[in-house]
Structures are given as structure tokens and as C-alpha cells.
Design an enzyme around this catalytic site. Structure first.
Site, PDB file in Angstrom:
ATOM      1  CG  ASP A  19      15.776 -15.134 -47.823  1.00  0.00           C
ATOM      2  OD1 ASP A  19      15.526 -15.026 -49.034  1.00  0.00           O
ATOM      3  OD2 ASP A  19      15.546 -14.236 -46.989  1.00  0.00           O
ATOM      4  CE  LYS A  76      14.187 -13.714 -55.085  1.00  0.00           C
ATOM      5  NZ  LYS A  76      14.100 -13.755 -53.610  1.00  0.00           N
ATOM      6  CD  GLU A 175      11.543 -15.090 -51.297  1.00  0.00           C
ATOM      7  OE1 GLU A 175      11.000 -13.984 -51.456  1.00  0.00           O
ATOM      8  OE2 GLU A 175      12.515 -15.466 -51.967  1.00  0.00           O
ATOM      9  CG  ASP A 197       8.267 -11.333 -48.433  1.00  0.00           C
ATOM     10  OD1 ASP A 197       9.042 -10.361 -48.326  1.00  0.00           O
ATOM     11  OD2 ASP A 197       8.664 -12.486 -48.680  1.00  0.00           O
TER      12      ASP A 197
HETATM   13  N1  LIG Z   1      15.318   0.362 -42.044  1.00  0.00           N
HETATM   14  C1  LIG Z   1      14.906   0.200 -43.294  1.00  0.00           C
HETATM   15  N2  LIG Z   1      14.053   1.082 -43.855  1.00  0.00           N
HETATM   16  C2  LIG Z   1      13.661   0.941 -45.143  1.00  0.00           C
HETATM   17  N3  LIG Z   1      14.075  -0.030 -45.949  1.00  0.00           N
HETATM   18  C3  LIG Z   1      14.920  -0.932 -45.441  1.00  0.00           C
HETATM   19  C4  LIG Z   1      15.368  -0.877 -44.106  1.00  0.00           C
HETATM   20  N4  LIG Z   1      16.201  -1.921 -43.883  1.00  0.00           N
HETATM   21  C5  LIG Z   1      16.274  -2.597 -45.052  1.00  0.00           C
HETATM   22  N5  LIG Z   1      15.508  -2.010 -45.993  1.00  0.00           N
HETATM   23  C6  LIG Z   1      15.344  -2.385 -47.391  1.00  0.00           C
HETATM   24  O1  LIG Z   1      14.898  -3.703 -47.487  1.00  0.00           O
HETATM   25  C7  LIG Z   1      15.366  -4.281 -48.711  1.00  0.00           C
HETATM   26  C8  LIG Z   1      16.009  -5.584 -48.432  1.00  0.00           C
HETATM   27  O2  LIG Z   1      15.097  -6.395 -47.804  1.00  0.00           O
HETATM   28  P1  LIG Z   1      15.244  -7.961 -47.834  1.00  0.00           P
HETATM   29  O3  LIG Z   1      14.085  -8.525 -47.111  1.00  0.00           O
HETATM   30  O4  LIG Z   1      16.595  -8.346 -47.399  1.00  0.00           O
HETATM   31  O5  LIG Z   1      15.052  -8.134 -49.391  1.00  0.00           O
HETATM   32  P2  LIG Z   1      15.286  -9.350 -50.350  1.00  0.00           P
HETATM   33  O6  LIG Z   1      14.639 -10.524 -49.708  1.00  0.00           O
HETATM   34  O7  LIG Z   1      14.605  -8.920 -51.588  1.00  0.00           O
HETATM   35  O8  LIG Z   1      16.749  -9.486 -50.489  1.00  0.00           O
HETATM   36  C9  LIG Z   1      16.343  -3.281 -49.309  1.00  0.00           C
HETATM   37  O9  LIG Z   1      15.704  -2.551 -50.330  1.00  0.00           O
HETATM   38  C10 LIG Z   1      16.676  -2.419 -48.123  1.00  0.00           C
HETATM   39  O10 LIG Z   1      17.078  -1.110 -48.504  1.00  0.00           O
HETATM   40 MG   LIG Z   2      13.215 -11.688 -49.059  1.00  0.00          MG
END
Ligand SMILES: Nc1ncnc2c1ncn2[C@@H]1O[C@H](COP(=O)(O)OP(=O)(O)O)[C@@H](O)[C@H]1O
Ligand SMILES: [Mg+2]
Lengths: 613, 176
Positions: A19, A76, A175, A197
Site C-alpha cells: 500500500d 503521491k 485500493e 476509502d
Molecule cells: N484518528 C484520526 N482522526 C482523523 N484523521 C486521522 C486519524 N488517524 C489518521 N488520520 C488521518 O488519516 C490520513 C492517513 O490515512 P491513510 O489511510 O494512511 O492515508 P493514505 O492511504 O492516503 O496514506 C492522514 O490525513 C491522517 O491524519
Molecule cells: Mg490509503
């Protein structure tokens, strides 16, 4: 010395599922019992140190504060994009774009210039190394996930990143589809599933039909520029304004401070998912800034962002030609779905409590591993039928786009078109390929220009060149041309509108390849030597034991020979040779080890007796 | 007809959708590129060709309208693009009502809503008569029947465009 693991056997190299996220990246692999995460989350951050070394992951994330101008995050969002596309976001990034690169962005990091695929390749390489460490074997093949709504250029850029990192990308998987695979929803034999997502930088919605292990995507929609990052920016702007009025100074130009503030803002945002209020807390030298944000204010702020995710959902339902009542399950993926307001909005729209059992940070990587298992042949009962998110077409007279393959067509999908010449003696035909839903070329995304060249000069309309447009299972366009008069393949020049040419990617692979290869060998060698040290030390100690003296003469000399051979091998640079000799020494000392063990057990038993008295 | 061949079917206008789906899924399981990731490039290419054909075939045949259009084209019949003459008067009145609503005359709304209902009913009728014609033709393949199918398709398409225009206009103005 080595831990036993249930394995599919060493003959087949393992395919890892990756991922490659906006914020965080993660690798997983398929085991007999199911998909398993390999090592930890790698922040998708890359930094160039002052000595010119490139680092990725958690270490690089620290550099965001200390060296923001030579550190890239959320790359990204830049994949497969041109300079014109990303002006808005570049304003928010602390790093710089090199002028004069239109079709490929180039970032200036310290004294290095890198394209987004090269930056991503460093994250991938880190994941690859971590995975190799855990698996104890080289990893060369991967399944990488992409947002379902990624266009051709963004997908191609992701694939390029894999190649540059020394990975053969066997498949790009969407995804949300990967998440559906990970959830094992196919336990329900038939049904409709919506996957929502919402991550750091992108938003996707997909609706799937499940049928006996087949995951058939009916429709997908989304926004490749919508995510938690946008929420961060809203809060960041509030904080910057506050600071301006409190400190009487505009600090938005201070990249280090802004990154520190961004971190504080993200902390507060994430805390707000679990508490009624949270503090944005900044300490910068002697100066401090604090501001409490409560859930009411937060919800009011993010309402428009959430609304922007709901419109694609409604369109997706319409495109899938279903009603919302028919959907049996809803699945939540991505860190931003932890926000309660997001959950309730999704619940209201789909009229169903969404699944949140699996960790939203891990579910996509786990699904990628399942897909890796499907490709590797270990998983036979599942099959993904995915779709292309955007229509594909060509430019026709008057700047119009003529659609050849419609969005939400199951991939692979293909279409052929016959081309000919318009004037006598014409020797080439230019085909402009586009992606998008709008009628005018200028409102669509230009993918590439194909030049059917070296057409034999003849009367207008006589040439007959059949061009086949194929969107493969990765969602990537492949174009081939055939001269129907000769039956031979017709050559053409390809000029991608965005992204790297094949030659550029090759050059980048070459540049990184030697190094990556060397790295792995070195690591193997280092590990073998550590193991050799351990066994040599152990044997040295054993030789002092009475059990050694009790061995037969020839047994002792076999051990000595094995020791010497291992010492010799130790200084070669062939880790396999070292491992062979370790194994021989292991064999030679088997009886000795057993004797010492028995002796120890005997002693221990005696000890027990003594204590018992 | 290659789309029927791809799914192992006789070229018939009436198809059992469950059977069609089953054929599509079974063949996808067999031919999908996922099953050929370790095969040589020739086999890979064949799998891509087979599946893209399967996907095209399933997409075209599962919908009765696109199936009939395909069937007609393969039978050498072009689809007409002219307005069905029997609808001319209807269209004339509709355009007037649309103009009125656009001009802000809300009294036209009722007329449009009833037009919407009428068109939806016409679509239903067309679908029903298509089903009947399909069965007839499959039983006794006569050219005259294909001509009727062609006329019905044309009428259906035209009505569906009218319906779309009316709905669009009604939505736009209710949104304001
Ligand atoms: N507890 C939470 N509350 C709100 N947002 C969150 C929380 N935990 C993670 N995030 C947000 O989720 C995003 C990351 O999610 P993720 O699925 O890892 O994204 P990506 O796949 O785009 O890398 C970030 O913007 C992070 O700040
Ligand atoms: Mg993601």
C-alpha cells in the site's frame, strides 16, 4: 538459531503486497493462514541529507522539521501530474519545483533533482528492504495499490516507481477493491458492497458485486485530490492567522515552523476523533501558541469536505445502476474514516452501519497481499474483476473527444479503430489519446500522442492502419497498430503527455539498480557473518567442555576442519558459501551439542534433587 | 456473432440473464490475466485478448437494448437516426412546455410531469414489446421481425432522450 516459519516453500519467490499511501506505506504478504503485515508502517516521506544521502520513512519524517526544504511528503499527490496541475498544492509544500519541467515535475531537494516516481521509489525501496529483512529472502515482485480514481498517467508513474525501486510490478490494484478482498466479504456468497476509502490525499468509492469468490466492481468514483491533508490545511490556516494576530508576524514563510505547526494540527485533528475538544499546541523556541478546537467547530469546518465525498458516492450508485437499499455492506478504509462525522455521514447515505473492524491503516496492504496470492497461485477461490474509472477516447475534428472505451468498463477492455490518410502522399497520422468524461478535448486529460509514421505514400484514404487500444488489468493503456494491407505491425512514436518516457525510466533504473543490488548483497553478507560469528563463538566455548574431550579423535578433527573452512569462507564476499560452511559446522558439532545438552540436563536434574532434600 | 461465440452461446435475441452471468463468471475464472501472471508473453496476450472480448461481450449482451442493437448491426442492419414520425406532435408540445418552464412559467411544470409519466410508460411498453419480438424472432427468424425490432428500438431510444431532457429540466428548476 533460525525460527521456523510456515512457508509456501522457498522455490517460489514471494510476491509482496504494497500500500503506497499518501501519508503512510505498508507491505504485507500472503501466508497459509491469510495475509500478514510485514514490519511496520513506513511514513511516505523522503529526505536528502546534507551529505547527499537519501533517506525514507520515519527518519525522513523527522527531517520535515529540521530540513523542510529538502524533505518531500505527500508526493503521491504529484504522481503523474504536470506543473500546471499542481500550482495550488505547491504553494503548501516547502520543497521547490525546478523550472522548465512541464510534462514531468522535478523537485529540487538539496543538491538532488528528483521526479515524483523517483521519490516514491525510495519509499518502495525502504519497504522492500524491510520485507526482505523479515522474510529473509530477496523480494523482486510486488502488487502495488493505487486509488481507484487514478488516471493512466498516475498509474504509469506508480508502476515506474516500482521499476526504479527494483520491483517488478505484477499488478496495480485499486485500493478500495483491495480492501474488499482483505475483509473476506466473500463469505457472503452473493451481495453488494460499497467501499468508502478516505485517506490522507485521495478519496475513492467503489461498489462491488460479490459472487462466489468473484469480486466484480460495478462502478467506481472519487477525487484524487481530497483527503485528510485538506482538513490539515484548513486547521493550519486558522492557526497561521491566529499566530499572525498574536505574534504580529506572518510566519507562513518559515517552513520549519509551518511543519511543526502542521504536526501539531494533525495531532489535534486525530485526537478530536476520540475527544470532545483538543489543543493545537506549538512550542517554537521561546514562543508558544495554543488554541483549543472543539468538535462543534471542527465539524463545521470539515462539513464541506465530507460533502465533497458524498457526491461521488451518489454518482457511483447511479453508475452501478443500483439503489442504495440494495447495498448489503459498507466498508470503511483510510485513516480519515476514524472521524465520527465521516462515519455518521456515510452511515446516513448508505443507511447501514459501516464495517470498521479491520485497522483502516492496514486493510489495503492486506488486500494487496491477497491479490499477490491470487497472482502467485496460492489463492484460487478469489478473482477480482475491476473497471476503468475514466472513459478513454481520441481527439476528432473540431477539438472533440470521441469515446472508445467507456468508464466503468470491466478491464481488460479493448477497442480498435481504423485510421487512414486524408491527403495524397501523407506519410504519418497523429492520434491524440485522451481520458475523461467531457466532450471537449480541452476539458479532458491528455494521455499521449501516437505518431503512426513511415506510412508508404499513396492516394488519400488508401492506407488502412488498425489501431488497438487496450486498457490492461492494471488500468494502463497499451496501444498497438497493424497495417491491414501488409498484415504487419506498424511502428509508431509515443509521446506521453505527462510522465516519464521508457528511456527515462530505464536510465533511472540503471542509476539505482547497481546500488540496490549491492545493498542487498551486502546485507546478506553482513547477516551471514553475524551468524558465523555466533556459531564460531559457541563452538570455541564448547571446546572447553569435558564433552569435547570425550569425543573420538576423528570427530574432533572434523570439527576443526569445519571451523577452518568457515573462517576461510568468512572473508569471501559470497554469503551462500558462508552459509554452507555454517551448515557443515553445525553438522560436525551435532553430537557435541547433544552431549553438552545431556550433561546440562543431568546437572539441572541433580540440582533439583539437591534442592528437594 | 463473436460476442455470442465468446460466451459459448447461440445467437438468440432472448437470453437468460442468470445463465449469461454464469457463463461470464466461469470464463473469467478461466481466462483472467490473474491466472496467467507466471505464463509466457504469448499466453498472457491470449488471456488479455480473451478477457477483453469476454468483457465486451458480457457488457453488450446483458442489456437487451445494446444486445438488440448489436444483433441488428451484425445482421447488416443500420440503426436509423430519424425521429419517429408518430411522436412529432408530442415533441412539439413538449418543447413549448420546456420553453415555458425555462422562461419561469411554473404552470408548465404539471404538463412536464405528466409528460414524464407518459414517457416512462412508453419506455415500459417498448421494453415489453421488444421482449415479445425477441421471442418471436428466435422462434422464426424473419427479416420483417428484425425491421420491427429496429423500429421499436428507435422509438425507445428517442423516448428515452425525451425523458432525459424532461427530467433534467425538472431537476434544474426544482433545485433553484
Ligand atoms: N484518528 C484520526 N482522526 C482523523 N484523521 C486521522 C486519524 N488517524 C489518521 N488520520 C488521518 O488519516 C490520513 C492517513 O490515512 P491513510 O489511510 O494512511 O492515508 P493514505 O492511504 O492516503 O496514506 C492522514 O490525513 C491522517 O491524519
Ligand atoms: Mg490509503
Amino acid at each position: 538459531m533460525s525460527t521456523l516459519q510456515i512457508d509456501f516453500g522457498h522455490a517460489k519467490p514471494r510476491i509482496v503486497g504494497i500500500d503506497l499511501g499518501t501519508t503512510n506505506s505498508l507491505a504485507a504478504v500472503m501466508d497459509l493462514t491469510g495475509p500478514r503485515i510485514l514490519s511496520g508502517i513506513v511514513p511516505s516521506v523522503v529526505s536528502v541529507t546534507e551529505s547527499g544521502e537519501v533517506i525514507a520513512g520515519a527518519e525522513a519524517r523527522e527531517m520535515l522539521i529540521t530540513h523542510p526544504e529538502r524533505t518531500v511528503y505527500s508526493v503521491k499527490r504529484l504522481m503523474g501530474r504536470g506543473v500546471g496541475d499542481v500550482q495550488e498544492e505547491l504553494k503548501l509544500f516547502p520543497f521547490h519545483v525546478v523550472e522548465g519541467s512541464e510534462s514531468v515535475l522535478k523537485l529540487q531537494l538539496g543538491d538532488k533533482v528528483m521526479t515524483p516516481p523517483e521519490v516514491s521509489a525510495y519509499v518502495l525501496r525502504k519497504l522492500k528492504e524491510d520485507a526482505e529483512e523479515v522474510l529473509g529472502a530477496e523480494v523482486t515482485q510486488a502488487v502495488i495499490t493505487v486509488p481507484a480514481y487514478f488516471n493512466d498517467a498516475q498509474r504509469q508513474a506508480t508502476k515506474d516507481a516500482g521499476r526504479i525501486a527494483g520491483l517488478e510490478v505484477l499488478r496495480l490494484v485499486n485500493e478500495p477493491t483491495a480492501a474488499a478482498l482483505a475483509y473476506g466479504l466473500d463469505k457472503r456468497k452473493e451481495g453488494l458492497v460499497a467501499v468508502y476509502d478516505f485517506g490522507g490525499g485521495t478519496f475513492d468509492i467503489s461498489i462491488l458485486r460479490l459472487h462466489d469468490g468473484i469480486f466484480e466492481v460495478l462502478a467506481t468514483n472519487g477525487d484524487t485530490h481530497l483527503g485528510g491533508d485538506d482538513i490539515d490545511n484548513l486547521l493550519l490556516n486558522i492557526a497561521l492567522e491566529d499566530i499572525q494576530s498574536e505574534w504580529g508576524e506572518d510566519v507562513s514563510g518559515n517552513a520549519g515552523l509551518v511543519q511543526l505547526l502542521r504536526r501539531a494540527v494533525i495531532q489535534a485533528k486525530e485526537a478530536l476523533s476520540f475527544a470532545p475538544a483538543a489543543m493545537i499546541d506549538l512550542e517554537y523556541g521561546p514562543r508558544t501558541y495554543q488554541r483549543e478546537i472543539d468538535v462543534q467547530l471542527f465539524n463545521r469546518l470539515i462539513e464541506p469536505i465530507i460533502e465533497r465525498t458524498l457526491r461521488p458516492c451518489r454518482n457511483c450508485i447511479k453508475d452501478a445502476a443500483i439503489t442504495v437499499e440494495q447495498i448489503n455492506e459498507t466498508v470503511m478504509v483510510g485513516g480519515s474514516t476514524r472521524i465520527p462525522l465521516v462515519r455518521s455521514a456515510v452511515e446516513r447515505l448508505f443507511r447501514k452501519r459501516p464495517h470498521t473492524e479491520l485497522n483502516p491503516d492496514e486493510v489495503v496492504a492486506l488486500g494487496a497481499a491477497v491479490q499477490a496470492g491470487i497472482l502467485g497461485g496460492e489463492v484460487e477461490d478469489k478473482l477480482l474483476l475491476d473497471v476503468t474509472p475514466l472513459s478513454l477516447g481520441i481527439e476528432t475534428m473540431g477539438g472533440l473527444m470521441s469515446k472508445l472505451i467507456h468508464r466503468n468498463s470491466t478491464i481488460p477492455a479493448s477497442e480498435t479503430e481504423l485510421f487512414t490518410t486524408a491527403v495524397d502522399g501523407q506519410t504519418n497520422v497523429l492520434i491524440h489519446v485522451l481520458q475523461g468524461e467531457r466532450e471537449l478535448v480541452k476539458d479532458c486529460r491528455s494521455l499521449a500522442r501516437f505518431d503512426l509514421k513511415e506510412i508508404e505514400p499513396m492516394i488519400a484514404g488508401m492506407a488502412r492502419i488498425q489501431v488497438r487500444f487496450l486498457i490492461d488489468a492494471n488500468g494502463i493503456l497499451n496501444v498497438t497498430a497493424k497495417d491491414l494491407r501488409t498484415g504487419k505491425e506498424h511502428s509508431m512514436d509515443v509521446k506521453p503527455s505527462y510522465g516519464l518516457t521508457d528511456d527515462q525510466v530505464e536510465a533511472m533504473i540503471l542509476e539505482s539498480y547497481d546500488k540496490a543490488e549491492e545493498d542487498f548483497k551486502e546485507r546478506q553478507l553482513r547477516e551471514a557473518r553475524i551468524e558465523a560469528d555466533a556459531i564460531l563463538g559457541a563452538v570455541d566455548k564448547a571446546k572447553e567442555d569435558e564433552a569435547y574431550q570425550a569425543l573420538a579423535e576423528d570427530e574432533r578433527s572434523t570439527i576443526d576442519r569445519a571451523i577452518n573452512e568457515l573462517r576461510l569462507a568468512y572473508h569471501s564476499d559470497d554469503h551462500l558459501l558462508i552459509r554452507d560452511q555454517i551448515e557443515k559446522l553445525n553438522q560436525a558439532t551435532m553430537a557435541l551439542a547433544e552431549a553438552i545438552m545431556n550433561e546440562a540436563v543431568g546437572k539441572a536434574l541433580k540440582g533439583t534433587n539437591v534442592n528437594a532434600q | 456473432m463473436k460476442f455470442y461465440d465468446a460466451l459459448g452461446l447461440e445467437p438468440k435475441l432472448a437470453l437468460d440473464l442468470d445463465d449469461l452471468k454464469k457463463r461470464f463468471y466461469d470464463r473469467s475464472r478461466q481466462w483472467h490475466p490473474d491466472r496467467f501472471s507466471r505464463a509466457n508473453s504469448e499466453e498472457k496476450q491470449r488471456s488479455e485478448e480473451m478477457t477483453s472480448m469476454l468483457n465486451d461481450a458480457f457488457r453488450t449482451l446483458r442489456d437487451p437494448v445494446s444486445r438488440a442493437e448489436y444483433f441488428l448491426r451484425e445482421s447488416g442492419l443500420e440503426l436509423p437516426k430519424d425521429a419517429p414520425p408518430e411522436l412529432l406532435e408530442e415533441v412539439f408540445e413538449l418543447n413549448m412546455a420546456l420553453e415555458e418552464l425555462r422562461g419561469g412559467d411554473e404552470s408548465a411544470r404539471g404538463q412536464l410531469v405528466s409528460a414524464q409519466e407518459r414517457f416512462a410508460a412508453m419506455m415500459g411498453d417498448a421494453d415489453a414489446s421488444l421482449a415479445g419480438l425477441f421471442a418471436h424472432y428466435d422462434e422464426k427468424p424473419e427479416r420483417a421481425m428484425l425491421d420491427q425490432i429496429r423500429a421499436t428500438l428507435n422509438r425507445r431510444k428517442y423516448v428515452s432522450n425525451l425523458l432525459r431532457d424532461v427530467e433534467k429540466e425538472l431537476n434544474v428548476h426544482s433545485a433553484n
